[in-house]
Design an enzyme around this catalytic site. Sequence first.
Site, mmCIF file in Angstrom:
data_model
loop_
_atom_site.group_PDB
_atom_site.id
_atom_site.type_symbol
_atom_site.label_atom_id
_atom_site.label_comp_id
_atom_site.label_asym_id
_atom_site.label_seq_id
_atom_site.Cartn_x
_atom_site.Cartn_y
_atom_site.Cartn_z
ATOM 1 C CB CYS A 47 -5.674 3.961 3.920
ATOM 2 S SG CYS A 47 -3.827 3.252 4.152
ATOM 3 C CB CYS A 49 -3.632 -0.719 6.250
ATOM 4 S SG CYS A 49 -3.163 0.165 4.758
#
Length: 137
Positions: A47, A49
Site C-alpha cells: 500500500c 502508506c
Amino acid sequence: MYPPELVAPMKEDLTSVGFEQLTTAEEVDNKINGSEGSLLVVVNSVCGCAAGNMRPGVKLSIEGDKKPDALTTVFAGVDGEATNQARKYFLPYPPSSPSIALFKDGKLVHFLERHHIEGGTAEMIAENLKEAYKQFC
C-alpha cells in the site's frame, strides 16, 4: 498473492538496511519465542502508506543510538504463513497492514496499527518508535 518481482524492491527497502525477512511460521516462532532483548517486527505491505510513511519512518527510527537488538519483517499478501503467525503475537490487536510491533524479551510492548501509520508522516512514525526504543531498548 503478489508477484515476487513486484514486491522485491519493497522487501529490499527494509532488508537493505538490516531487516531479516521472515517467510515461514517457524522462522517467526524461532525469532519471537524466548527472544532476549528487543525485537522489531514490521508487517510490510504494497500500500501507499507503507511506501510513503511506514518504511521511511522505520528506517529513520533506527538511525539513532537507541534501536532494537534485532530487526525483522514479514510481508502481508506475499508471505502469508509468516504474516499470520506474527499476527498471533500481536494480539489483542487486530490484523493490520502495515503495522509495527516492538517486543522486549518476547513480550509485545509497543504496537503501531495501520491507522497510526496512514495518518502520519515518516518523521512522526520515527519519533513514535524512537520514544519506544528509549523505554524498551
